[in-house]
Design an enzyme around this catalytic site. Structure first.
Site, PDB file in Angstrom:
ATOM      1  CG  ASP A 130       5.526   5.014   7.883  1.00 31.66           C
ATOM      2  OD1 ASP A 130       4.760   4.968   8.851  1.00 31.66           O
ATOM      3  OD2 ASP A 130       5.132   5.211   6.710  1.00 31.66           O
ATOM      4  CD  GLU A 147       3.342   1.633  10.983  1.00 25.93           C
ATOM      5  OE1 GLU A 147       2.198   1.977  11.280  1.00 25.93           O
ATOM      6  OE2 GLU A 147       3.847   1.937   9.887  1.00 25.93           O
TER       7      GLU A 147
HETATM    8  O1  TEU Z   1       0.866   3.607   8.997  1.00 29.50           O
HETATM    9  C1  TEU Z   1       0.692   2.424   8.298  1.00 29.50           C
HETATM   10  C2  TEU Z   1      -0.535   1.722   8.590  1.00 29.50           C
HETATM   11  O2  TEU Z   1      -1.088   1.094   7.765  1.00 29.50           O
HETATM   12  C3  TEU Z   1      -1.113   1.840   9.926  1.00 29.50           C
HETATM   13  O3  TEU Z   1      -2.140   2.752   9.752  1.00 29.50           O
HETATM   14  C4  TEU Z   1      -1.626   0.519  10.363  1.00 29.50           C
HETATM   15  O4  TEU Z   1      -2.711   0.705  11.209  1.00 29.50           O
HETATM   16  C5  TEU Z   1      -0.624  -0.299  11.095  1.00 29.50           C
HETATM   17  O5  TEU Z   1       0.508  -0.420  10.298  1.00 29.50           O
HETATM   18  C6  TEU Z   1      -1.169  -1.669  11.404  1.00 29.50           C
HETATM   19  O6  TEU Z   1      -1.285  -2.464  10.267  1.00 29.50           O
HETATM   20  C7  TEU Z   1       1.958   4.398   8.736  1.00 29.50           C
HETATM   21  C8  TEU Z   1       1.847   5.673   9.539  1.00 29.50           C
HETATM   22  O7  TEU Z   1       1.875   5.352  10.893  1.00 29.50           O
HETATM   23  C9  TEU Z   1       0.591   6.385   9.138  1.00 29.50           C
HETATM   24  O8  TEU Z   1       0.345   7.523   9.894  1.00 29.50           O
HETATM   25  C10 TEU Z   1       0.719   6.749   7.681  1.00 29.50           C
HETATM   26  O9  TEU Z   1      -0.480   7.278   7.232  1.00 29.50           O
HETATM   27  C11 TEU Z   1       1.088   5.550   6.819  1.00 29.50           C
HETATM   28  O10 TEU Z   1       2.094   4.723   7.386  1.00 29.50           O
HETATM   29  C12 TEU Z   1       1.634   6.014   5.516  1.00 29.50           C
HETATM   30  O11 TEU Z   1       2.881   6.615   5.722  1.00 29.50           O
END
Ligand code: TEU
Length: 591
Positions: free
Chosen positions: A234, A288
């Site tokens: 994440d 991510e």
């Molecule tokens: O998401 C991080 C986040 O900011 C994404 O929503 C974003 O759209 C993507 O990184 C593109 O910039 C992660 C998780 O996937 C999300 O479900 C959580 O809410 C978040 O981290 C916090 O843990």
């Protein structure tokens, strides 16, 4: 013809599986072959996948009960969104205890049974590593906030902030949270601010503290020793914070993720994580990569760095819904999307590896966002998008329900939503009078993450067969009577049966994994046509991104030779250079 090419592909595959055991110089088109490069990954959001005890909440035994379905779909890696103990203010991305299963999902025995079931079917499991932040109910934070001298104080990021002459307190800087408001909260107990890029209940860990890193590595070993095959990590570029954390400039405030991401120590942390943990197992890692550009990708995934295997670049997915972006779906064009994939093909090197995806638990449904979810176009456009994802270079990621062509939910009122991002934004936007409630709700209906989180539609029984109870935690999409796995199972022209055939084709065709990519017509606003080549093997993919039929003549005297797959089973055009493509039709030819 077809069996011969299949045989050849099979022989190549057999040679390649031996190649994996040979020294690294046995490259395939310059790439080191790896199981995770060839994988088709399926993301399961446990809360919404399958409930087995009637409480309205999906769980681990529910997933285990659907493993045959996943095996038949043909995916070979499952990515499980967080299954850890959590107060669940952000869908489990707020972890209270990293070594415990969320009670609503089951217990450790259920996890072990799920993992065993996955292994028995020769599939693999990656789990979600959420270590930029924890829940504020995590024992580390409970300790940390208790006093300035507590041994865990430095596990998090605490600052005094500013105090005006009249005693008014303001945060240390102007960082906004991804979930509205300031990224700092004043904690009354010790009268200092803590940093939380996400919700108030998700304090950011202090990765500069080596004890934090040690704890994280120990958690990683705990799960790897159980037999999991890797991690989706994440918001991994956020681990290292900007030096000194100065205020964001007006320019940076337009795109905070790029200012937050890829701090000065990131490479050091990832390298250490790899050395201490990952290098000791045969695992897959996918970061991510919020706030990360394509040009920065190599600095995270180049295999000579020994850090991550691959990242999610959000350039394609965020075309329509940028973080901190306007409150509506952004307009997009096919040439823009192609330009993104074309740049991936040129910017990434043979030492890098890519991912291909347009959906996850944070995005609205892919067919509603990049396709056309009207009843007449939904099936073809869903098939087309999966065709693209499974024939471009990179590890392919599908999100649960994509294989059914599941659509956005018809959200109408605030109480239809569950997501904290929506609730916080409502307070900030509507309650302060910045936008009308009607406008806010209309935009969230298109953009909200909850679109992806409505329950899987298994059959046409009440609650779509997701739960035997009467109260799913979030409402089932009312279109479940038409769109569900059981109905699609019995329809040869369904999205489900098409995606199965597509995954089968991809899994035996290494050209789609390691082959060169050539976009035949980058400026064409309707048609995406490209060639994937591996040695002697050449495949042509043609996709009509248009709700009307299009007659398309192939450039460069190419002929569409043997039709391998088409979303319209009656389509037979082969050995032609002009194609009559139906609305949203996609085809794969072998040249
Ligand atoms: O998401 C991080 C986040 O900011 C994404 O929503 C974003 O759209 C993507 O990184 C593109 O910039 C992660 C998780 O996937 C999300 O479900 C959580 O809410 C978040 O981290 C916090 O843990």
């Amino acid at each position: 013809m077809f069996w011969r090419s299949t045989l050849r592909t099979f022989i190549t595959a057999a040679l390649l599986s031996c190649a994996a055991a040979l020294p690294a110089q046995q490259l395939v088109n310059g790439y080191e072959p790896k199981w995770w490069k060839e994988a088709v990954v399926y993301q399961v959001y446990p809360r919404s996948f399958k409930d087995s005890n009637g409480d309205g909440i999906g769980g681990l035994p529910g997933i285990t009960s659907k493993l045959d379905y996943l095996q038949k779909l043909g995916v070979n890696v499952i990515w499980l969104s967080p299954h850890f103990d959590s107060p669940n203010i952000d869908g489990g991305y707020d972890i209270r205890d990293y070594r415990k299963v969320m009670t609503e999902f089951g217990d450790m025995a259920d996890f072990d049974a799920l993992l065993a079931g996955i292994k028995q079917r020769h599939m693999r499991l990656i789990i979600d590593l959420v270590v930029n932040h924890t829940s504020d109910e995590n024992q580390w934070f409970v300790e940390s906030r208790s006093s300035k001298t507590n041994a865990y104080r430095d596990f998090y990021i605490w600052r005094p902030g500013h105090t005006a002459p009249d005693g008014t307190r303001t945060p240390p800087n102007n960082y906004p949270s991804y979930f509205s408001g300031s990224a700092w909260t004043l904690d009354p107990k010790t009268n200092e601010y803590y940093l939380h890029y996400f919700a108030v209940k998700q304090p950011d860990l202090n990765w500069e503290n080596p004890k934090v890193r040690e704890e994280v590595y120990s958690i990683m070993r705990f799960w790897l020793d159980k037999g999991v095959d890797g991690f989706r990590m994440d918001v991994i570029p956020l681990l290292s914070k900007p030096t000194g954390m100065p205020d964001l400039t007006a320019e940076q405030l337009k795109d905070p993720p790029s200012a937050y991401a890829n701090g000065p120590h990131l490479a050091e942390y990832l390298h250490e994580m790899n050395r201490e943990v990952l290098s000791k197992y045969d695992v897959m890692t996918v970061g991510e990569a919020t706030g990360t550009t394509l040009a920065q990708t190599d600095s995270l995934v180049d295999d000579r760095r020994h850090e991550l295997n691959m990242i999610f670049n959000f350039d394609a997915a965020l075309l329509r819904h940028p973080d901190f972006g306007p409150p509506e779906l952004a307009p997009w064009s096919l040439p823009e999307l192609k330009a993104i994939y074309d740049s991936h093909a040129t910017v990434l090197t043979k030492h890098d590896w890519d991912t291909v995806f347009l959906s996850n638990h944070d995005s609205p449904r892919v067919v509603s966002t990049f396709g056309d979810d009207s009843p007449a176009m939904r099936v073809s456009s869903a098939k087309l998008l999966e065709t693209m994802i499974l024939t471009l270079r990179g590890t392919a990621f599908l999100y649960q329900g994509d294989e059914l062509g599941m659509t956005n939910y018809p959200f109408k009122k605030l109480t239809d939503f569950n997501d904290i991002a929506v609730k916080n934004a409502y307070k900030e936007e509507v309650e302060t009078g910045k936008v009308s409630a009607a406008a806010f709700l209309a935009s969230q209906a298109q953009l909200s993450r909850d679109n992806a989180r409505t329950p899987m539609q298994w059959d046409s029984s009440p609650e779509a067969g997701f739960t035997t109870g009467t109260h799913p935690w979030i409402a089932v999409n009312p279109n479940y009577k038409q769109i569900n796995a059981a109905q699609e199972e019995s329809d040869p022209a369904s999205v489900l049966n098409y995606v199965r055939a597509l995954i089968k084709l991809r899994s035996r065709t290494l050209a789609f994994v390691y082959g060169d990519y050539q976009d035949l017509d980058p400026a064409n606003a309707n048609i995406y046509a490209y060639i994937r080549t591996l040695g002697e093997e050449k495949y042509l993919v043609v996709e009509n991104f248009n709700s009307s039929p299009v007659k398309y003549t192939l450039p460069m005297h190419l002929k569409a030779a043997t039709l391998l797959l088409s979303d319209i089973p009656s389509s037979h055009e082969a050995n032609v250079s002009t194609l009559n493509l139906g609305p949203w039709e996609s085809r794969i030819y072998k040249q």
